[in-house]
Motif scaffolding. Structure first.
Motif, PDB file in Angstrom:
ATOM      1  N   SER A  22       0.355  -1.135   0.259  1.00 29.67           N
ATOM      2  CA  SER A  22      -0.519  -0.097   0.146  1.00 29.67           C
ATOM      3  C   SER A  22       1.118   1.522  -0.308  1.00 29.67           C
ATOM      4  CB  SER A  22      -1.204   0.193   0.998  1.00 29.67           C
ATOM      5  OG  SER A  22      -1.961   0.874   1.469  1.00 29.67           O
ATOM      6  N   PRO A  23       1.196   1.426  -1.228  1.00 24.91           N
ATOM      7  CA  PRO A  23       2.123   2.887  -1.350  1.00 24.91           C
ATOM      8  C   PRO A  23       1.514   4.109  -1.449  1.00 24.91           C
ATOM      9  CG  PRO A  23       2.326   1.971  -3.581  1.00 24.91           C
ATOM     10  CD  PRO A  23       1.521   0.583  -2.471  1.00 24.91           C
ATOM     11  N   LEU A  24       2.659   5.198  -1.013  1.00 25.55           N
ATOM     12  CA  LEU A  24       1.857   6.152  -0.990  1.00 25.55           C
ATOM     13  C   LEU A  24       2.803   7.249  -1.998  1.00 25.55           C
ATOM     14  CD1 LEU A  24       0.546   9.271  -0.146  1.00 25.55           C
ATOM     15  CD2 LEU A  24       2.496   9.826   1.202  1.00 25.55           C
ATOM     16  N   LEU A  25       2.348   7.569  -3.470  1.00 26.23           N
ATOM     17  CA  LEU A  25       2.652   7.511  -4.623  1.00 26.23           C
ATOM     18  C   LEU A  25       2.952   9.365  -4.431  1.00 26.23           C
ATOM     19  CD1 LEU A  25       0.246   6.055  -7.023  1.00 26.23           C
ATOM     20  CD2 LEU A  25       2.760   4.780  -5.838  1.00 26.23           C
ATOM     21  N   LEU A  26       4.518   9.671  -4.815  1.00 28.25           N
ATOM     22  CA  LEU A  26       4.807  10.492  -4.870  1.00 28.25           C
ATOM     23  C   LEU A  26       5.641  11.408  -6.181  1.00 28.25           C
ATOM     24  CD1 LEU A  26       7.087  10.596  -1.802  1.00 28.25           C
ATOM     25  CD2 LEU A  26       4.737   9.941  -1.625  1.00 28.25           C
ATOM     26  N   SER A  27       4.889  12.898  -6.087  1.00 19.73           N
ATOM     27  CA  SER A  27       5.451  13.206  -7.981  1.00 19.73           C
ATOM     28  C   SER A  27       5.440  14.835  -7.089  1.00 19.73           C
ATOM     29  CB  SER A  27       4.880  13.538  -8.301  1.00 19.73           C
ATOM     30  OG  SER A  27       3.590  13.552  -8.175  1.00 19.73           O
ATOM     31  N   ARG A  43       3.372  18.777 -11.751  1.00 24.58           N
ATOM     32  CA  ARG A  43       3.147  18.308 -13.023  1.00 24.58           C
ATOM     33  C   ARG A  43       3.737  17.357 -13.005  1.00 24.58           C
ATOM     34  NH1 ARG A  43       7.778  21.826 -16.009  1.00 24.58           N
ATOM     35  NH2 ARG A  43       8.810  21.261 -14.370  1.00 24.58           N
ATOM     36  N   GLY A  44       4.079  16.344 -12.136  1.00 24.35           N
ATOM     37  CA  GLY A  44       4.131  15.192 -12.131  1.00 24.35           C
ATOM     38  C   GLY A  44       2.707  13.985 -11.955  1.00 24.35           C
ATOM     39  N   SER A  45       1.419  14.594 -11.246  1.00 25.51           N
ATOM     40  CA  SER A  45       0.416  14.048 -10.747  1.00 25.51           C
ATOM     41  C   SER A  45      -0.169  12.892 -12.476  1.00 25.51           C
ATOM     42  CB  SER A  45      -0.460  15.048 -10.896  1.00 25.51           C
ATOM     43  OG  SER A  45      -1.208  15.261 -11.892  1.00 25.51           O
ATOM     44  N   LYS A  46       0.014  13.239 -13.726  1.00 25.24           N
ATOM     45  CA  LYS A  46      -0.112  12.339 -14.642  1.00 25.24           C
ATOM     46  C   LYS A  46       0.209  11.107 -14.598  1.00 25.24           C
ATOM     47  CE  LYS A  46      -0.904  11.583 -19.843  1.00 25.24           C
ATOM     48  NZ  LYS A  46      -0.742  12.453 -20.734  1.00 25.24           N
ATOM     49  N   GLN A  47       1.964  11.326 -13.981  1.00 27.82           N
ATOM     50  CA  GLN A  47       3.000  10.328 -13.938  1.00 27.82           C
ATOM     51  C   GLN A  47       2.065   8.977 -12.840  1.00 27.82           C
ATOM     52  OE1 GLN A  47       6.272  11.888 -14.023  1.00 27.82           O
ATOM     53  NE2 GLN A  47       6.810  11.036 -15.494  1.00 27.82           N
ATOM     54  N   THR A  48       1.875   9.524 -11.524  1.00 29.17           N
ATOM     55  CA  THR A  48       0.909   9.087 -10.295  1.00 29.17           C
ATOM     56  C   THR A  48       0.036   8.368 -10.908  1.00 29.17           C
ATOM     57  OG1 THR A  48       0.425  10.743  -9.116  1.00 29.17           O
ATOM     58  CG2 THR A  48       2.172  10.323  -8.609  1.00 29.17           C
ATOM     59  N   ASP A  49      -0.223   8.727 -11.271  1.00 24.59           N
ATOM     60  CA  ASP A  49      -2.094   8.178 -11.529  1.00 24.59           C
ATOM     61  C   ASP A  49      -1.913   7.035 -13.320  1.00 24.59           C
ATOM     62  OD1 ASP A  49      -3.902  10.270 -11.237  1.00 24.59           O
ATOM     63  OD2 ASP A  49      -3.617  11.558 -12.788  1.00 24.59           O
ATOM     64  N   GLU A  50      -0.150   7.303 -13.642  1.00 30.33           N
ATOM     65  CA  GLU A  50       0.354   6.049 -14.296  1.00 30.33           C
ATOM     66  C   GLU A  50      -0.052   5.031 -13.574  1.00 30.33           C
ATOM     67  OE1 GLU A  50       2.771   7.414 -16.910  1.00 30.33           O
ATOM     68  OE2 GLU A  50       1.179   8.629 -18.302  1.00 30.33           O
ATOM     69  N   LEU A  51       0.845   4.834 -12.308  1.00 25.93           N
ATOM     70  CA  LEU A  51       1.802   4.011 -11.681  1.00 25.93           C
ATOM     71  C   LEU A  51      -0.203   3.501 -11.115  1.00 25.93           C
ATOM     72  CD1 LEU A  51       4.477   5.884  -9.687  1.00 25.93           C
ATOM     73  CD2 LEU A  51       4.686   4.404 -11.595  1.00 25.93           C
TER      74      LEU A  51
END
Length: 360
Positions: free
Chosen positions: A34-39, A42-50
């Motif tokens: 259960s990770p917390l994704l960090l960006s 401007r990187g929110s799209k990349q966390t969405d992809e993760l």
């Protein structure tokens, strides 16, 4: 005869196109789910992809924190820590450059949880056990093996949208790690090999990326070079160049990679009289240097049309005195002793955007 120590950092690296899809397997290997994704914002799209990658493996992120900023301010870290605890996250996954990696390190060491870093720039921070944090305008660093990310993923596919100008400054920042590793007080033959190979790879690849930003092999080569340079940073003590950049970044608020790009040739020219052997080796890794590393670095920056003046980043002329005082305030190992007048002139030249000259 050489006498040296070499401490191998226990990091795991996954390198290659498409390797970001191995994220679920890496989380399972670390016994977390259960990770917390960090960006950055401007990187929110990349966390969405993760999130989608995790869903594809029947896993779910605890949440995302997309507010990482330069120099890892402690108040941002505290905000992220509250989110991490409220979501009951058992790990952090950072995707981005040095700003996001720094936040991931800060959360990991505070919460005692694993950190997986997915690099999308050439910062090299993901390969170090070093955490630099800013609090009330002052930047401090600390080193601890627990700060080192558990896994680093280098996927060139994620690098293809990185703007060419960002590739340039991020890549020169990586070269700075290798340059200082060559003359670090704890350098050794293995680190020297990594430093020269990393510098050579970046010095060849960055002009190719500038000529054709869509050239995937060039970005792959640059990413390889950045990894090696990051490994140098993680295994060596840094000297004048990095201390100056921390001063300028943490105290004056200048952007990290651009500051490193501008300061590097001047810091190198300052130390040049004390490191003739290292300068000769470095010259072999820089195209068209003709045996002169300072010349080779100046040529590379000109070819890349890299930023050359700190004043263009927002530094005022009055800040030269302030930066000199801070730089002289803490003594640290450096090949050449710190001399106030020469350090002041070094910073002035970097502020003005003059070419580096070996006459400091």
């Amino acid at each position: 005869m050489n006498t040296f120590e070499y401490n191998v950092l226990a990091s795991r690296v996954i390198f290659g196109p498409g390797t970001v899809k191995q994220l679920p397997a890496e989380l399972k290997r670390l016994n977390v789910s259960s990770p917390l994704l960090l960006s950055t914002p401007r990187g929110s799209k990349q966390t969405d992809e993760l999130v989608e990658i995790l869903h594809g493996d029947s896993m779910q992120a605890a949440g995302a924190f997309n507010n990482a900023v330069m120099h890892t301010p402690t108040h941002v870290t505290e905000n992220a820590l509250q989110v991490l605890r409220s979501k009951s996250a058992d790990s952090v996954v950072s995707i981005g450059g040095g700003s996001v990696v720094g936040l991931g390190k800060a959360l990991s060491i505070r919460a005692g949880i694993p950190h997986i870093s997915i690099a999308t720039t050439f910062s090299g921070s993901e390969m170090t056990p070093i955490l630099g944090e800013t609090d009330q305008g002052k930047k401090t660093t600390r080193s601890d093996p627990k700060i080192l990310p558990a896994t680093v993923i280098y996927d060139v596919d994620l690098m293809m949208t990185l703007p060419q100008k960002t590739c340039t400054v991020s890549g020169i920042n990586a070269i700075a790690h290798a340059v200082e590793a060559l003359y670090a007080k704890n350098t050794n033959p293995v680190i020297t090999l990594l430093a020269l190979e990393g510098t050579k790879a970046l010095a060849e690849a960055l002009p190719q990326i500038k000529a054709d930003p869509s050239l995937k092999p060039a970005r792959d080569r640059a990413l390889y070079g950045a990894w090696l340079c990051g490994a140098c940073l993680g295994s060596s003590s840094m000297a004048l160049h990095h201390k100056l950049c921390h001063t300028l970044g943490g105290s004056i608020g200048l952007p990290h990679a651009e500051t490193h790009t501008i300061v590097l040739p001047h810091a190198l020219s300052y130390n040049a009289p004390a490191i003739p052997e290292q300068m000769a080796k470095l010259a072999t890794a820089l195209p068209d240097s003709d045996g002169d590393a300072t010349k080779g670095l100046n040529l590379l920056l000109d070819k890349l049309e890299a930023p050359r003046a700190l004043k263009d980043l927002g530094m005022s002329e009055s800040d030269i005195d302030k930066a000199t005082e801070i730089a002289m305030g803490t003594q640290y190992p450096n090949p050449r002793p710190l001399e106030r007048a020469a350090i002041h002139e070094l910073i002035r030249r970097a502020w003005a955007g003059e070419p580096a000259r070996a006459d400091l």
